[in-house]
Design a protein around this motif. Structure first.
Motif, PDB file in Angstrom:
ATOM      1  N   LEU A   9       0.902  -1.065  -0.128  1.00 15.02           N
ATOM      2  CA  LEU A   9       0.099   0.012  -0.022  1.00 15.02           C
ATOM      3  C   LEU A   9       0.719   1.290  -0.034  1.00 15.02           C
ATOM      4  O   LEU A   9       1.860   1.192   0.515  1.00 15.02           O
ATOM      5  CB  LEU A   9      -0.823   0.090   1.092  1.00 15.02           C
ATOM      6  CG  LEU A   9      -1.758  -1.114   1.301  1.00 15.02           C
ATOM      7  CD1 LEU A   9      -2.486  -0.869   2.758  1.00 15.02           C
ATOM      8  CD2 LEU A   9      -2.774  -1.284   0.355  1.00 15.02           C
ATOM      9  N   ASP A  13      -0.398  10.281   1.850  1.00 12.57           N
ATOM     10  CA  ASP A  13      -1.991  10.732   2.176  1.00 12.57           C
ATOM     11  C   ASP A  13      -2.302  12.143   1.450  1.00 12.57           C
ATOM     12  O   ASP A  13      -3.586  12.429   1.730  1.00 12.57           O
ATOM     13  CB  ASP A  13      -1.926  10.902   3.616  1.00 12.57           C
ATOM     14  CG  ASP A  13      -1.118  12.049   4.270  1.00 12.57           C
ATOM     15  OD1 ASP A  13      -0.403  12.555   3.706  1.00 12.57           O
ATOM     16  OD2 ASP A  13      -1.275  12.268   5.574  1.00 12.57           O
ATOM     17  N   TRP A  24      -4.423   4.935  -0.783  1.00 11.22           N
ATOM     18  CA  TRP A  24      -4.976   3.731  -1.531  1.00 11.22           C
ATOM     19  C   TRP A  24      -6.382   3.674  -1.729  1.00 11.22           C
ATOM     20  O   TRP A  24      -7.220   4.181  -1.072  1.00 11.22           O
ATOM     21  CB  TRP A  24      -4.560   2.455  -0.910  1.00 11.22           C
ATOM     22  CG  TRP A  24      -4.811   2.046   0.512  1.00 11.22           C
ATOM     23  CD1 TRP A  24      -4.137   2.801   1.685  1.00 11.22           C
ATOM     24  CD2 TRP A  24      -5.893   1.417   0.690  1.00 11.22           C
ATOM     25  NE1 TRP A  24      -5.025   2.344   2.897  1.00 11.22           N
ATOM     26  CE2 TRP A  24      -5.871   1.398   2.469  1.00 11.22           C
ATOM     27  CE3 TRP A  24      -6.956   0.614   0.243  1.00 11.22           C
ATOM     28  CZ2 TRP A  24      -6.958   0.846   3.117  1.00 11.22           C
ATOM     29  CZ3 TRP A  24      -7.833   0.127   0.978  1.00 11.22           C
ATOM     30  CH2 TRP A  24      -7.967   0.192   2.552  1.00 11.22           C
ATOM     31  N   TYR A  25      -6.991   2.834  -2.759  1.00 16.18           N
ATOM     32  CA  TYR A  25      -8.195   2.886  -3.069  1.00 16.18           C
ATOM     33  C   TYR A  25      -8.943   1.711  -2.547  1.00 16.18           C
ATOM     34  O   TYR A  25      -8.516   0.486  -3.025  1.00 16.18           O
ATOM     35  CB  TYR A  25      -8.386   3.025  -4.579  1.00 16.18           C
ATOM     36  CG  TYR A  25      -9.473   3.970  -5.253  1.00 16.18           C
ATOM     37  CD1 TYR A  25      -9.453   5.472  -4.921  1.00 16.18           C
ATOM     38  CD2 TYR A  25     -10.592   3.115  -5.716  1.00 16.18           C
ATOM     39  CE1 TYR A  25     -10.521   5.919  -5.207  1.00 16.18           C
ATOM     40  CE2 TYR A  25     -11.536   4.071  -6.216  1.00 16.18           C
ATOM     41  CZ  TYR A  25     -11.580   5.311  -6.099  1.00 16.18           C
ATOM     42  OH  TYR A  25     -12.841   6.025  -6.530  1.00 16.18           O
ATOM     43  N   LEU A  26     -10.030   1.914  -1.913  1.00 20.44           N
ATOM     44  CA  LEU A  26     -10.428   0.860  -1.035  1.00 20.44           C
ATOM     45  C   LEU A  26     -11.129  -0.378  -2.105  1.00 20.44           C
ATOM     46  O   LEU A  26     -10.513  -1.721  -1.512  1.00 20.44           O
ATOM     47  CB  LEU A  26     -12.077   1.298  -0.655  1.00 20.44           C
ATOM     48  CG  LEU A  26     -12.845   0.244   0.290  1.00 20.44           C
ATOM     49  CD1 LEU A  26     -12.204  -0.316   1.468  1.00 20.44           C
ATOM     50  CD2 LEU A  26     -14.181   1.068   1.045  1.00 20.44           C
ATOM     51  N   LEU A  55      -6.067   5.481   3.905  1.00 17.23           N
ATOM     52  CA  LEU A  55      -7.180   5.239   2.718  1.00 17.23           C
ATOM     53  C   LEU A  55      -7.806   6.479   2.306  1.00 17.23           C
ATOM     54  O   LEU A  55      -8.108   7.082   2.944  1.00 17.23           O
ATOM     55  CB  LEU A  55      -8.249   4.150   3.541  1.00 17.23           C
ATOM     56  CG  LEU A  55      -9.684   4.173   2.946  1.00 17.23           C
ATOM     57  CD1 LEU A  55      -9.408   3.222   1.623  1.00 17.23           C
ATOM     58  CD2 LEU A  55     -10.414   3.371   4.047  1.00 17.23           C
ATOM     59  N   ASP A  56      -7.678   6.407   0.760  1.00 26.19           N
ATOM     60  CA  ASP A  56      -8.406   7.433   0.333  1.00 26.19           C
ATOM     61  C   ASP A  56      -9.955   7.705   0.491  1.00 26.19           C
ATOM     62  O   ASP A  56     -10.786   6.766   0.104  1.00 26.19           O
ATOM     63  CB  ASP A  56      -7.999   7.467  -1.342  1.00 26.19           C
ATOM     64  CG  ASP A  56      -8.913   8.543  -2.201  1.00 26.19           C
ATOM     65  OD1 ASP A  56      -9.606   9.181  -1.805  1.00 26.19           O
ATOM     66  OD2 ASP A  56      -8.296   8.702  -3.236  1.00 26.19           O
ATOM     67  N   SER A  59     -12.697   7.139  -2.027  1.00 33.00           N
ATOM     68  CA  SER A  59     -13.073   5.570  -2.383  1.00 33.00           C
ATOM     69  C   SER A  59     -14.026   5.127  -1.447  1.00 33.00           C
ATOM     70  O   SER A  59     -14.879   4.353  -1.894  1.00 33.00           O
ATOM     71  CB  SER A  59     -11.756   4.856  -2.375  1.00 33.00           C
ATOM     72  OG  SER A  59     -11.223   4.547  -1.285  1.00 33.00           O
ATOM     73  N   SER A  69     -16.584  -4.109  -0.605  1.00 32.72           N
ATOM     74  CA  SER A  69     -15.714  -2.984   0.073  1.00 32.72           C
ATOM     75  C   SER A  69     -16.102  -2.828   1.345  1.00 32.72           C
ATOM     76  O   SER A  69     -15.312  -2.260   2.457  1.00 32.72           O
ATOM     77  CB  SER A  69     -15.771  -1.634  -0.860  1.00 32.72           C
ATOM     78  OG  SER A  69     -14.978  -2.163  -2.094  1.00 32.72           O
ATOM     79  N   LEU A  73     -13.907  -2.784   4.994  1.00 35.79           N
ATOM     80  CA  LEU A  73     -13.775  -1.523   5.520  1.00 35.79           C
ATOM     81  C   LEU A  73     -14.240  -1.767   7.078  1.00 35.79           C
ATOM     82  O   LEU A  73     -13.350  -1.144   7.999  1.00 35.79           O
ATOM     83  CB  LEU A  73     -14.430  -0.271   5.112  1.00 35.79           C
ATOM     84  CG  LEU A  73     -14.658   0.931   5.723  1.00 35.79           C
ATOM     85  CD1 LEU A  73     -13.098   1.600   5.431  1.00 35.79           C
ATOM     86  CD2 LEU A  73     -15.682   1.841   4.858  1.00 35.79           C
ATOM     87  N   GLN A  77      -9.803  -3.663   9.314  1.00 35.07           N
ATOM     88  CA  GLN A  77      -9.032  -2.453   9.575  1.00 35.07           C
ATOM     89  C   GLN A  77      -7.514  -2.876   9.829  1.00 35.07           C
ATOM     90  O   GLN A  77      -6.639  -1.873   9.632  1.00 35.07           O
ATOM     91  CB  GLN A  77      -9.591  -1.381  10.471  1.00 35.07           C
ATOM     92  CG  GLN A  77     -10.813  -0.864   9.860  1.00 35.07           C
ATOM     93  CD  GLN A  77     -11.584   0.165  10.697  1.00 35.07           C
ATOM     94  OE1 GLN A  77     -10.595   0.877  11.268  1.00 35.07           O
ATOM     95  NE2 GLN A  77     -12.748   0.665  10.345  1.00 35.07           N
ATOM     96  N   TRP A  80      -4.415  -2.526   7.239  1.00 31.37           N
ATOM     97  CA  TRP A  80      -3.977  -1.293   6.862  1.00 31.37           C
ATOM     98  C   TRP A  80      -3.550  -0.317   7.761  1.00 31.37           C
ATOM     99  O   TRP A  80      -2.759   0.641   7.560  1.00 31.37           O
ATOM    100  CB  TRP A  80      -4.587  -0.778   5.950  1.00 31.37           C
ATOM    101  CG  TRP A  80      -6.096   0.013   6.010  1.00 31.37           C
ATOM    102  CD1 TRP A  80      -6.139   1.340   6.950  1.00 31.37           C
ATOM    103  CD2 TRP A  80      -7.531  -0.641   6.122  1.00 31.37           C
ATOM    104  NE1 TRP A  80      -7.414   1.423   7.186  1.00 31.37           N
ATOM    105  CE2 TRP A  80      -8.367   0.464   6.675  1.00 31.37           C
ATOM    106  CE3 TRP A  80      -7.777  -1.824   5.799  1.00 31.37           C
ATOM    107  CZ2 TRP A  80      -9.598  -0.031   6.898  1.00 31.37           C
ATOM    108  CZ3 TRP A  80      -9.231  -2.115   5.775  1.00 31.37           C
ATOM    109  CH2 TRP A  80      -9.957  -0.952   6.413  1.00 31.37           C
TER     110      TRP A  80
END
Length: 235
Positions: A9, A13, A24-26, A55-56, A59, A69, A73, A77, A80
């Motif tokens: 990843l 940020d 990064w994109y979910l 995390l973006d 996304s 997703s 999420l 967690q 990440w």
């Protein structure tokens, strides 16, 4: 023994140009991870800085109706929030069977030039282990070389987030370069993409200098990248 995949990843940020959040994109982590996890593949998560990988937030909003997703999420967690520093893996390639880079705009600014990442990519390729990435993730290969110094992607067909898609999300002006253009240059004109923007496109190439290279174009391609990686692992 279960195959092991190193998932990388970004640690970036914010967009340098305007300080707006990125990362990064979910779905590009959630979907491939779910496929690998369900097949019994062990995953280890790394990032340049270690610790929590950003995390973006856009996304999360964009994929709030995507069940995989959302579940990821809410329930994963720790993956990440506790990443290991990339540098810790440079001498440990033998422990893994493949490497996978999650997309999002973040990699355009940190992983593109990260020395540890470039070393890892070269080592995986030399060992004939799959190297893979989705969306903006393939930027990690732009500066990757073979031990003799040639571009690792020379002669390889690849895909990634296209110029049209970048224009449509209105972020082209924030990019250090257009990823499609750069990959076309490095591969010798072998960039390919879906017939329509945002369509699914995955390219598995074994013909270039990089051994087995798996790339996906966009979020819609994340699941298929995970499946291609499973196939490359013999599962």
């Amino acid at each position: 023994m279960a195959p092991k995949v190193l998932i990388v990843l970004t640690s970036q940020d914010k967009f340098p140009a305007n300080n707006h959040p990125t990362g990064w994109y979910l779905p590009e982590f959630a979907h491939p991870w779910q496929i690998l996890h369900d097949a019994g593949v062990e995953t280890t998560i790394a990032s340049p800085k270690g610790g929590e990988a950003p995390l973006d937030p856009s996304s999360v909003k964009m994929f709030e109706k995507d069940e995989i997703s959302v579940n990821f999420l809410n329930n994963q967690q720790a993956l990440w929030k506790n990443t290991v520093r990339l540098a810790d893996f440079v001498s440990r390639v033998s422990e893994f069977d493949a490497i996978f880079y999650v997309g999002g705009h973040g990699p355009m600014f940190d992983l593109v030039n990260d020395a540890d990442s470039l070393s890892l990519i070269q080592s995986f390729a030399v060992a004939k282990k799959p190297v893979s990435a989705v969306c903006h993730g393939p930027v990690v290969f732009v500066n990757a070389t073979t031990p003799s110094g040639q571009p690792l992607l020379k002669g390889s067909a690849v895909t990634a987030f296209s110029n049209v898609e970048e224009d449509q999300v209105q972020l082209s002006s924030l990019m250090p370069f257009m990823l499609e253009d750069k990959l076309n240059q490095v591969t010798g004109g072998k960039f390919v993409k879906a017939n329509e923007p945002w369509g699914e496109k995955v390219v598995v190439d074994k013909t270039g200098l990089g051994g087995l290279v798996i790339t996906g174009q966009n979020p819609a391609s994340a699941t298929a990248v995970g499946k291609a990686l499973l196939e490359a692992l013999g599962l």
